[in-house]
Scaffold this active site. Structure first.
Site, PDB file in Angstrom:
ATOM      1  N   GLY A   1      -1.315  -5.237 -11.893  1.00  0.00           N
ATOM      2  CA  GLY A   1      -1.038  -3.913 -12.445  1.00  0.00           C
ATOM      3  C   GLY A   1      -1.404  -3.797 -13.907  1.00  0.00           C
TER       4      GLY A   1
ATOM      5  CB  CYS B   1      -0.913   0.008   1.208  1.00  0.00           C
ATOM      6  SG  CYS B   1      -1.941   1.508   1.291  1.00  0.00           S
TER       7      CYS B   1
END
EC number: 1.3.1.-
Length: 331
Positions: free
Chosen positions: A205, A102
């Site tokens: 991603g 994160c």
């Protein structure tokens, strides 16, 4: 077949990413219906669990219909991570996942999430603390490194595997990139080619279409793909990717009726889980995503934002359905 501990997944599994304020049980249920193979909770603060914070405890809710499902925790203190892993074990998820990825400032500043990428020794100690505190399989989600000058994923992968983790998900960006720029999956490919790496490696991603999923599967040879932002408001992406893998063809795009059904299901399950009023208030963030690209939805968006009961939701869904049926007839 891919195995994480004793969890058996399909040959090339599609994972739903843990996303704060998104990956709650109602949303996970929709994604499971539409083909997600493994899902994770929103990330949970280890400190919050230990303090018995209500919001953190609520995130531990899991249901049998969504299995296999993992609980994701984050933190920067070994003892707190070990204690939170033991707390997580009490709700019997299929695995525990550690968030070392994160990039949000409030998490990084506490030496957690992607903040740990600057201290691999600490990352290893935190991971060992969790692995030694639970009988559940432990997995990790992380990034390539802190920034372009500090890409350390090769060392991270080997050292975390040595701690006993059972799988590693790599978001192919650095912390400095946040969610911007292009994800560089060449690093994931290199990890997979490392003969010392034996655990499953999942890539994350930029996967936002069946074509890109197939391209990345073939080009980078990872063991599966984790999908995050592309699933928000579009849970159909999982089955679309699977169908494209199997046939080379696209499933029909979801119709307005399909989107309305998904909204109704999401709203109902949200109301069941959080209470009707709060559940529908928290649905507000999703409407625009479900109807992205649908002409004239702006005219209905304000009405959806004013819905507070399921009865009101049903009336508005019927009004919206009739409008688009007439719109299609005139087109």
């Amino acid at each position: 077949m891919i195995k994480i501990g004793n969890i058996e997944l399909p040959e090339f599994p599609l994972l739903l990413a843990p996303m704060e304020d998104v990956s709650d049980p109602p949303f996970r249920r929709l994604c499971k219906m539409h083909g997600a193979d493994l899902m994770y909770s929103e990330f949970i603060s280890s400190e919050g669990l230990i303090r018995d914070a209500i919001k953190s405890r609520k995130k531990l809710d899991i249901f049998d219909y969504e299995r296999p499902v993992g609980i994701q925790i984050f933190g920067g203190d070994e003892e707190a991570m070990a204690m939170s892993a033991r707390i997580v074990e009490t709700v019997n998820p299929d695995l525990v996942d550690i968030n070392f990825g994160c990039p949000v400032k409030k998490v990084v500043c506490k030496g957690a999430g992607a903040g740990v990428l600057k201290d691999i020794d600490l990352m290893v100690r935190l991971t060992k603390a969790v692995v030694s505190s639970t009988h559940l399989p432990v997995t990790v989600k992380t990034r390539l490194g802190w920034d372009s000058t500090c890409i350390n994923i090769d060392e991270v992968a080997e050292r975390l595997q040595e701690t006993g983790i059972k799988a590693l998900t790599i978001h192919a960006r650095t912390r400095a990139q946040m969610y911007k720029g292009e994800a560089d999956w060449e690093h994931i490919s290199r990890i997979k080619q490392n003969p010392n790496i034996e655990i499953p490696i999942f890539g994350n991603g930029d996967i936002d279409s069946p074509e890109k999923a197939l391209e990345y599967k073939q080009k980078y040879a990872c063991d599966g793909i984790m999908i995050g932002r592309a699933a928000i408001g579009y849970p159909w992406i999982f089955n679309e990717i699977k169908h494209f893998f199997n046939t080379g063809e696209h499933l029909p795009a979801p119709t307005v009726a399909d989107r309305l059904l998904a909204v109704r299901q999401h709203a109902e399950w949200s109301a069941e889980w959080k209470g009707e009023r709060l559940g529908l208030i928290e649905m507000r963030q999703h409407y625009s995503n479900y109807f992205r690209g649908v002409p004239h939805f702006k005219e209905f968006r304000k009405k959806f934002l004013e819905v507070f009961t399921l009865d009101e939701m049903d009336s508005l869904i019927e009004e919206t359905r009739q409008f688009y049926e007439e719109y299609q007839e005139q087109a």
